[in-house]
Design a protein around this motif. Structure first.
Motif, PDB file in Angstrom:
ATOM      1  N   CYS A   1     -19.563  40.706  62.564  1.00 33.76           N
ATOM      2  CA  CYS A   1     -17.833  41.004  63.304  1.00 33.76           C
ATOM      3  C   CYS A   1     -16.518  40.632  62.561  1.00 33.76           C
ATOM      4  N   LYS A   2     -15.790  41.000  63.213  1.00 34.51           N
ATOM      5  CA  LYS A   2     -14.538  40.845  62.644  1.00 34.51           C
ATOM      6  C   LYS A   2     -14.120  39.132  63.486  1.00 34.51           C
ATOM      7  N   PRO A   3     -13.537  38.365  62.746  1.00 32.36           N
ATOM      8  CA  PRO A   3     -13.536  36.823  63.389  1.00 32.36           C
ATOM      9  C   PRO A   3     -12.184  37.031  63.994  1.00 32.36           C
ATOM     10  N   THR A   4     -12.135  36.273  64.911  1.00 32.42           N
ATOM     11  CA  THR A   4     -10.311  36.664  65.774  1.00 32.42           C
ATOM     12  C   THR A   4      -9.781  35.039  65.836  1.00 32.42           C
ATOM     13  N   ALA A   5      -8.216  34.601  66.270  1.00 30.46           N
ATOM     14  CA  ALA A   5      -7.818  33.594  65.966  1.00 30.46           C
ATOM     15  C   ALA A   5      -8.028  33.024  67.337  1.00 30.46           C
ATOM     16  N   THR A   6      -8.015  33.356  68.380  1.00 30.55           N
ATOM     17  CA  THR A   6      -8.208  33.282  69.878  1.00 30.55           C
ATOM     18  C   THR A   6      -9.514  33.663  70.606  1.00 30.55           C
TER      19      THR A   6
ATOM     20  N   LEU B   1      -6.975  37.133  74.094  1.00 30.92           N
ATOM     21  CA  LEU B   1      -6.278  37.893  73.633  1.00 30.92           C
ATOM     22  C   LEU B   1      -4.947  37.538  74.938  1.00 30.92           C
TER      23      LEU B   1
ATOM     24  N   ARG C   1     -15.491  39.288  72.688  1.00 28.40           N
ATOM     25  CA  ARG C   1     -13.979  38.758  71.572  1.00 28.40           C
ATOM     26  C   ARG C   1     -14.352  37.338  71.696  1.00 28.40           C
TER      27      ARG C   1
ATOM     28  N   ARG D   1     -16.356  36.905  69.318  1.00 29.31           N
ATOM     29  CA  ARG D   1     -15.787  36.679  67.723  1.00 29.31           C
ATOM     30  C   ARG D   1     -15.197  35.577  66.837  1.00 29.31           C
ATOM     31  N   TYR D   2     -14.948  34.992  67.950  1.00 32.84           N
ATOM     32  CA  TYR D   2     -13.478  33.340  67.605  1.00 32.84           C
ATOM     33  C   TYR D   2     -14.856  32.417  67.560  1.00 32.84           C
TER      34      TYR D   2
ATOM     35  N   GLU E   1      -1.167  33.062  69.090  1.00 29.71           N
ATOM     36  CA  GLU E   1      -2.438  32.562  68.131  1.00 29.71           C
ATOM     37  C   GLU E   1      -2.135  30.064  67.409  1.00 29.71           C
TER      38      GLU E   1
END
Length: 251
Positions: A4-9, A12, A72, A75-76, A234
């Motif tokens: 998966c594409k990582p998220t910064a937090t 949301l 999510r 992903r984080y 973020e």
């Protein structure tokens, strides 16, 4: 989710999970398995506590919005898989705490969310993000109830540390960003507006008088426990995560 594409937090900013009923229902069994799995991560990743607590409120009837919020978090974690708590060997073993509350943050039942963290040396050893059981009539009451929870845990840790041979010879400082709460602790005059939290007030006042706890003020911009009560952008989230003591262990 391994690719998966990582998220910064983990959460949301601006998303209201209570609006999830406008989205389709999802498999509740699969949702419970996912949330139940990431609950274990909060034992070593305090930066996940608020997000995991938020999605765990919808176990009974999860919708697509809740499912996406839970994914999510994964992903984080994917983007911060090397992050953890680092305890430095040469730090003095001072027990300090931060406490904060988000007054009436839940738009459904208007209950407040309280959070606290207690650190020993260079890293946290105890933390919590939990919705309060009763509705607070003011922000000061919400903050005060949160301070009581942090104080109870601090006292338990003092006794536990003494059993390990680590004696605490000075009051445990707990930082709070609400001036009214600090005044309640030090003002012996009982006012009409604060009679409903009288028991909590006497509890902390006695501990402060006996030199066991010291409740001090800190600016909201430096309130580490904020990360347990609400969502952030973020930049702000990273700032609070660093203050919390969760960092890249490979750096």
């Amino acid at each position: 989710m391994s690719d998966c594409k990582p998220t910064a937090t983990p959460f949301l900013s601006g998303i209201k999970l209570e609006n999830g009923k406008d989205t389709p229902l999802v498999d509740c069994t699969l949702y419970r398995q996912l949330v139940g799995s990431i609950l274990y991560l909060t034992h070593s990743r305090p930066d996940l506590s608020y997000a995991v607590g938020a999605v765990s409120r919808y176990m009974q009837e999860p919708h697509e919005l809740h499912w996406n919020a839970a994914k999510r978090i994964l992903r984080y974690v994917q983007g911060t898989i090397t992050y953890g708590i680092h305890y430095a060997a040469n730090c003095s073993l001072n027990l300090i705490g931060f406490t904060d509350s988000d007054w009436a943050g839940d738009n459904i039942d208007r209950k407040s969310t309280s959070g606290y963290v207690l650190s020993l040396g260079s890293g946290p050893i105890c933390w919590s993000s939990k919705k309060q059981a009763a509705i607070a009539l003011s922000s000061a009451e919400a903050e005060y109830r949160g301070a009581v929870n942090a104080t109870i845990q601090a006292i338990w840790l003092q006794h536990f540390l003494s059993e390990l041979g680590i004696n605490v010879h000075h009051p445990t400082v707990i930082w709070c960003d609400n001036q009214s709460t600090l005044k309640f602790c030090r003002d012996p005059v009982q006012r009409q507006r604060t009679k409903h939290i009288e028991i909590h007030m006497h509890f902390i006042r006695e501990l402060i008088h006996d030199g066991i706890i010291d409740l001090q003020y800190c600016p909201s911009s430096e309130q580490t426990a904020d990360i347990f009560t609400k969502t952030f952008t973020e930049q702000k989230f990273r700032f609070l995560r660093d203050r919390l003591g969760v960092k890249d262990t490979t750096a």
